[in-house]
Design an enzyme around this catalytic site. Structure first.
Site, mmCIF file in Angstrom:
data_model
loop_
_atom_site.group_PDB
_atom_site.id
_atom_site.type_symbol
_atom_site.label_atom_id
_atom_site.label_comp_id
_atom_site.label_asym_id
_atom_site.label_seq_id
_atom_site.Cartn_x
_atom_site.Cartn_y
_atom_site.Cartn_z
ATOM 1 N N CYS A 26 0.806 -1.276 -0.086
ATOM 2 C CA CYS A 26 -0.006 0.037 -0.006
ATOM 3 C C CYS A 26 0.887 1.242 -0.121
ATOM 4 O O CYS A 26 2.190 1.163 0.707
ATOM 5 C CB CYS A 26 -0.943 -0.065 1.068
ATOM 6 S SG CYS A 26 -2.130 -1.141 1.090
ATOM 7 N N GLU A 77 1.466 -3.932 -5.690
ATOM 8 C CA GLU A 77 0.718 -4.860 -5.514
ATOM 9 C C GLU A 77 -0.777 -4.324 -5.993
ATOM 10 O O GLU A 77 -0.974 -3.111 -5.872
ATOM 11 C CB GLU A 77 0.165 -5.260 -4.204
ATOM 12 C CG GLU A 77 -0.617 -6.533 -3.760
ATOM 13 C CD GLU A 77 -0.544 -6.939 -2.451
ATOM 14 O OE1 GLU A 77 -1.407 -7.653 -2.148
ATOM 15 O OE2 GLU A 77 0.410 -6.537 -1.765
#
Length: 537
Positions: A393, A427
Site C-alpha cells: 500500500c 500490488e
C-alpha cells in the site's frame, strides 16, 4: 427541491442530487441513497454519486434532491434462506445487471454431461475472459528472435497510430476489470515458461500477429486483481489489499467526520475501523508522532506531555535536506503500525486492515522542522513476496498531495529494489490516484533512459526490454505496458523500433523541469535482510 410528504425515500433509491463540480458549477448527477438519518428538524441522506469515486460520498439535505426523477429499488425474486423462510432484499439496477451476468457465465460453462458440480465464480471468469481479448489490429509478425532482440530508437520521427492506441486502451480496460493473472487458463498443448526480455516482447507483439491466435495480454500497470465487487483468488501470504468481497453498507460509508493531525485537519475519504465510540465525535485527534488516537484536545495535550517521540519509531535509512525515510518493522512496532494502517484506511478504498502487521515493513517519509519529523506519506511492503511485489500500500497524505511526494515514494521503493537486486511491481489493484502516479513515474523513468542513449559508429542506439528492466528495477510487464501506453513501439523494415516524436520529447522535458524532488542513492543507508530466516522476524 423540497420533499413531498407522500413519498418516503428509502435506502437503495436513486435520483439526481445537486453538487458543485471542480469548476464550481452546479450539476445534477445520479446518486444512490445509502443511508437515512433523522436530525432535529430535518432528515439527512447519505448519497453515493454513480460512476464517481466513493470519496465524494456525502450527507445531503432534502432540498438538494430532485424528487421528480426518483427511482425506487427493484425487488429480487423471493428465495429460500438458510432457515427455510423466504426472503427478499432491495436491489439497485447495478445488482440486476451483475446477477444476470453471473447467470450467463454459469450457463455457458456448465458441463455437458455427467453430474453438474458447483463451479467457483473466479474460475468461470478466468475461462470466459480469454476469448474476449481478440479484436486487435493485425501487424506483421515478428522476424527471427535475433532480429527482434533489440529495439532501435528514432529520436525525431513523428508516428501516430490512433486505431492501435484506442484498441490497446480498450484491451487494457478489459484486463483491468478482469481477474488476476494467476487465473488465466493455460492453452492446450502449450507449456508456460518464464521468458527473457526478448520473448516478453514477442509475446506481447504476437497479439497483433495475423498468423497467431490471440493470447491474453499480461497485466500491466493498470491491471486490477479483482473486478468490481467480485473476489479474485485468495492470496496465500499476508496482504494489505482488499478483495472487496466483504463490502457492506457499513464499510461503504465514511464514519469519521474530521481528523486533526499536527497542524493539519484532514477530511477522510473512506471508512476506517476506528473504535465505534470515536465515530460520533466532530473531530478525532491524533498524535502526529506516535499516531495514537484520542477523543478530545485536552486528552491530546495531556498525551503530548508524556509522548517522547519526535519521529516515527524504527531506523532512519535516508536523509537529504528536510526529507527523511524511516524503516519500521510491523512486528517490533506493532502499535504504531496498526495506528498507521487505521489512518491510511481513511484515504485508501482498496485497503483491508489487518491487525497482524508482523509480515510487513513500513517506510514512512517525513519532513523535518524545529518541532520534529512530520509524516508526509508512507508505503508498506511484504517482508517476503513470492510475486515480486515491492509495494503493498502507498499513500501521500492529502495536505502533501500534488507536490511531487507521491513520485518520491515510488522512486524510493524502486531504489530499495535496486539495492536488493530485484525487479519489483506494486500490488494490485491500484487506486485511481495510485495508477496515475505509477503510470507517470514509469513513463518518465523509461523516457529518461531512452533519451540518454547515444549512437555508436553512426548507427541507431539499441536497447532491450531486459536492459530497461535491469536499469530501473521495473518489472518487464510494466515496461512493456508503458511503452504500449505511450504508443512508442512501431514495426519498420522488418524490425521493431521505438519512435520518440517531438511531442513526447517536449512533454517529457516539461515534466522533468517540474520534478524537483528526487532520491539521491548516496544518501540511502539500507542493508536488505533475508526474511526467509524466521529468526530475523
Amino acid at each position: 427541491m423540497s420533499e413531498p410528504s407522500t413519498v418516503e425515500i428509502v435506502e437503495g433509491c436513486r435520483l439526481p442530487v445537486l453538487r458543485r463540480n471542480q469548476e464550481n458549477e452546479d450539476e445534477w448527477p445520479l446518486a444512490e441513497i445509502l443511508s437515512v438519518k433523522d436530525v432535529p428538524g430535518k432528515k439527512l441522506y447519505y448519497v453515493h454519486y454513480i460512476d464517481f469515486n466513493k470519496r465524494l460520498d456525502e450527507w445531503v439535505t432534502p432540498d438538494r434532491l430532485d424528487m421528480k426523477k426518483l427511482q425506487f429499488p427493484k425487488k429480487e425474486a423471493k428465495t429460500p434462506t438458510k432457515n427455510g423462510l423466504s426472503g427478499s432484499r432491495p436491489s439497485s439496477p447495478e445488482r440486476e445487471v451483475r446477477k444476470s451476468l453471473e447467470l450467463n457465465l454459469q450457463s455457458t460453462t456448465a458441463p455437458s454431461r455427467g453430474k453438474t458440480l458447483p463451479t467457483p465464480k473466479r474460475k468461470v471468469e478466468s475461462v470466459t475472459l480469454a476469448p474476449q481479448v481478440s479484436p486487435v489490429t493485425p501487424v506483421p509478425s515478428l522476424p527471427s528472435s535475433t532480429e527482434a532482440s533489440q529495439a532501435s530508437i528514432y529520436p525525431a520521427t513523428t508516428f501516430t497510430n490512433k486505431t492501435n492506441r484506442e484498441e490497446h486502451e480498450s484491451l487494457t480496460s478489459l484486463t483491468t476489470n478482469g481477474t488476476a493473472r494467476r487465473l488465466m487458463p493455460s492453452q492446450p498443448g502449450r507449456k508456460r515458461k518464464n521468458c527473457g526480455g526478448t520473448d516478453e516482447m514477442i509475446k506481447v507483439f504476437q497479439l497483433n500477429s495475423p498468423r497467431c491466435p490471440p493470447v491474453p495480454l499480461q497485466p500491466g500497470e493498470d491491471s486490477q486483481d479483482s473486478s468490481d465487487g467480485i473476489p479474485s483468488a485468495p492470496r496465500m501470504t499476508g496482504s494489505l489489499v482488499s478483495d472487496r468481497s466483504h463490502d457492506d453498507i457499513v464499510t461503504r460509508m465514511k464514519n469519521i467526520e474530521c481528523i486533526e493531525l499536527g497542524r493539519h485537519r484532514l477530511k477522510p475519504w473512506y471508512f476506517s475501523p476506528y473504535p465505534q465510540e470515536l465515530t460520533s465525535l466532530p473531530i478525532l485527534y491524533l498524535c502526529e508522532f506516535c499516531l495514537k488516537y484520542l477523543k478530545s484536545l485536552k486528552c491530546l495535550q495531556r498525551h503530548l506531555t508524556k509522548c517522547n517521540l519526535r519521529h516515527p519509531p524504527g531506523n532512519e535509512i535516508y536523509r537529504k535536506g528536510t526529507i527523511s525515510f524511516f524503516e519500521i518493522d510491523g512486528r517490533k512496532n506493532k502499535i504504531y503500525s496498526q495506528n498507521l494502517c487505521l489512518l491510511a484506511k481513511c484515504f485508501l478504498d482498496h485497503k483491508t486492515l489487518y491487525y497482524d502487521t508482523d509480515p510487513f515493513l513500513f517506510y514512512v517519509m517525513t519532513e523535518y522542522d524545529s518541532k520534529g519529523f512530520h509524516i508526509v506519506g508512507y508505503f508498506s511492503k511484504e517482508k517476503e513476496s513470492t510475486e515480486d511485489y515491492n509495494v503493498a500500500c502507498i499513500l501521500t497524505l492529502p495536505p502533501y498531495q500534488r507536490r511531487g511526494y507521491g513520485k518520491l515514494l515510488i522512486e524510493f521503493s524502486y531504489e530499495l529494489s535496486k539495492v536488493e537486486g530485484k525487479t519489483g511491481t506494486p500490488e494490485k489493484p491500484l487506486s485511481d490516484l495510485g495508477l496515475l502516479s505509477y503510470r507517470s513515474y514509469w513513463s518518465q523513468t523509461i523516457l529518461e533512459i531512452l533519451m540518454d542513449l547515444k549512437s555508436e559508429n553512426g548507427e541507431r542506439p539499441q536497447i532491450t526490454i531486459n536492459d530497461i528492466s535491469e536499469i530501473t528495477s521495473v518489472k518487464k510487464e510494466d515496461v512493456i505496458s508503458t511503452l504500449q501506453y505511450l504508443n512508442l513501439i512501431n514495426y519498420y523494415k522488418g524490425q521493431y523500433i521505438l519512435t520518440l516524436s517531438e511531442d513526447i520529447v517536449e512533454g517529457h522535458e516539461r515534466a522533468m523541469q517540474k520534478r524537483h524532488l528526487r532520491i539521491d542513492p548516496k544518501c540511502l543507508h539500507f542493508t536488505p535482510k533475508d526474511w526467509s530466516k524466521r529468526g530475523k522476524w
